[in-house]
Design a protein around this motif. Sequence first.
Motif, short mmCIF file in Angstrom:
data_model
loop_
_atom_site.label_atom_id
_atom_site.label_comp_id
_atom_site.label_asym_id
_atom_site.label_seq_id
_atom_site.Cartn_x
_atom_site.Cartn_y
_atom_site.Cartn_z
N ALA A 1 -6.38 -5.30 3.79
CA ALA A 1 -6.55 -6.47 4.64
C ALA A 1 -7.96 -7.02 4.56
N ALA A 2 -8.96 -6.15 4.42
CA ALA A 2 -10.35 -6.62 4.30
C ALA A 2 -10.52 -7.46 3.04
N ARG A 3 -9.93 -7.03 1.95
CA ARG A 3 -10.02 -7.82 0.72
C ARG A 3 -9.34 -9.17 0.90
N THR B 1 0.82 -1.21 0.00
CA THR B 1 0.00 0.00 0.00
C THR B 1 0.85 1.26 0.00
N GLY B 2 2.16 1.10 -0.06
CA GLY B 2 3.05 2.26 -0.06
C GLY B 2 3.23 2.91 1.29
N ALA B 3 2.86 2.22 2.37
CA ALA B 3 2.99 2.79 3.71
C ALA B 3 3.00 1.68 4.76
N PHE B 4 3.53 2.02 5.93
CA PHE B 4 3.74 1.04 7.00
C PHE B 4 2.46 0.48 7.59
N LYS B 5 1.38 1.22 7.48
CA LYS B 5 0.17 0.85 8.22
C LYS B 5 -0.47 -0.45 7.76
N VAL B 6 -0.12 -0.91 6.56
CA VAL B 6 -0.68 -2.17 6.08
C VAL B 6 -0.40 -3.30 7.06
N ARG B 7 0.72 -3.22 7.75
CA ARG B 7 1.07 -4.27 8.72
C ARG B 7 0.04 -4.35 9.84
N GLY B 8 -0.36 -3.20 10.35
CA GLY B 8 -1.35 -3.18 11.42
C GLY B 8 -2.70 -3.67 10.96
N GLY B 9 -3.09 -3.27 9.75
CA GLY B 9 -4.38 -3.72 9.23
C GLY B 9 -4.44 -5.23 9.06
N LEU B 10 -3.35 -5.82 8.59
CA LEU B 10 -3.32 -7.27 8.40
C LEU B 10 -3.48 -8.01 9.73
N VAL B 11 -2.79 -7.55 10.76
CA VAL B 11 -2.85 -8.21 12.06
C VAL B 11 -4.20 -7.98 12.73
N TYR B 12 -4.70 -6.75 12.63
CA TYR B 12 -5.99 -6.44 13.25
C TYR B 12 -7.10 -7.30 12.66
N LEU C 1 -13.75 -9.47 3.67
CA LEU C 1 -14.63 -8.56 4.38
C LEU C 1 -14.92 -7.34 3.51
N GLN C 2 -16.02 -6.65 3.83
CA GLN C 2 -16.32 -5.37 3.21
C GLN C 2 -15.80 -4.25 4.12
N ALA C 3 -15.42 -3.12 3.51
CA ALA C 3 -14.88 -2.02 4.29
C ALA C 3 -15.52 -0.70 3.87
N THR C 4 -15.98 0.06 4.84
CA THR C 4 -16.48 1.42 4.62
C THR C 4 -15.51 2.37 5.31
N ILE C 5 -14.98 3.32 4.57
CA ILE C 5 -13.92 4.17 5.09
C ILE C 5 -14.31 5.64 4.96
N PHE C 6 -14.27 6.35 6.06
CA PHE C 6 -14.58 7.78 6.10
C PHE C 6 -13.30 8.58 5.93
N VAL C 7 -13.34 9.56 5.03
CA VAL C 7 -12.21 10.46 4.82
C VAL C 7 -12.74 11.90 4.83
N SER D 1 -9.69 1.23 -5.03
CA SER D 1 -9.16 0.13 -5.85
C SER D 1 -9.04 -1.16 -5.06
N PHE D 2 -8.89 -1.06 -3.74
CA PHE D 2 -8.85 -2.25 -2.89
C PHE D 2 -10.25 -2.73 -2.53
N GLY D 3 -11.28 -2.06 -3.04
CA GLY D 3 -12.65 -2.52 -2.85
C GLY D 3 -13.42 -1.81 -1.75
N ALA D 4 -12.85 -0.75 -1.18
CA ALA D 4 -13.53 -0.06 -0.08
C ALA D 4 -14.60 0.90 -0.59
#
Length: 326
Positions: free
Chosen positions: A89-91, A49-60, A95-101, A115-118
């Motif tokens: 990680a949801a894909r 994903t071009g950033a470190f946070k993917v690691r946390g999402g996968l584990v969560y 799982l389905q993901a709804t993301i607020f920005v 693009s990841f399906g959110a």
Amino acid sequence: MQLPSLAEIESAAETVYAAMPPTPQYCWPLLSDRAGAEVWVKHENHTPTGAFKVRGGLVYLDDLVRNRPDVRRVVTATRGNHGQSIAFAARQRGLQATIFVPEGNAREKNAAMRSFGAELVVTGHDFQESRERAEAMVEEQDLYMVASFDPRLVRGVASYPLELFRAVHDLDTVYVPIGLGSGISATIAARDALGLKTEVVGVVAENAAAYKLSFEAGRPVSTNSAVTLADGMACRVPEPDAVEIILQGAARVVALSEAEIADAMRAFYTDTHNLAEGAGAAAYGALLQERERMGGKKVAVMLCGGNVDADVFAKILSAKLETETA
């Protein structure tokens, strides 16, 4: 919040490595010359994903699927990189993901999450307002909210400083940008789990200084705004658990001007030809600010992400950073 043990971080790393390889750490000579120190860069801009946070999402979400199989949709709020991690990680987990920005969020980060399906919900003038609206929807519709700071996220994210510390020995100092605090908390956790004496220095933007103010006050301190080029650090309401960890484990917190952030982004590109978003470049910017203090030392900087919109980066490369933040 209790920090994860070495065994817990190693277990989380196994979950991460099922989806991606470890990222590299390189000592770049031009960055070292510019800083007057031996500079190692941890390249979290090289994740899926071009950033470190993917690691946390996968584990969560791995933990969620095992312990809450009834949950089929997750909701979260983000400025982009956390949202990409949850969408990715949801894909992976079906799982389905709804993301607020917030309104005006980076277009390319929004496109990546889709693009990841959110499903994207664009609302609120900044991250905090977007987060509050996500929480309200979760409460109204009895959905599952993925927090932007959580022990499971920290445990997953800690796999990247663990890689760094095991690959590069005897580091004097590591600089880590602070958004909501998972990155610096994870770095402190990995350092402590390995019994190292490396100093951990947090980095914020002057325009989003909540964590620096909190560090100086010894308690969480919010700000009225957090508008900065480094959208990954645009936090105005700090997490109490993260503040506590930083107070106990960080040496200090450094604040950067918008010009210093832009300078560091340009330095990464010219010296390494790596793309660093504002938060991703901030750690090196802090090192440059402390150049005299760190001269001759062995230092690491966390390039936490490279997700910056092309038009923004073009202005920065041409040294035409727009200083108005309204």
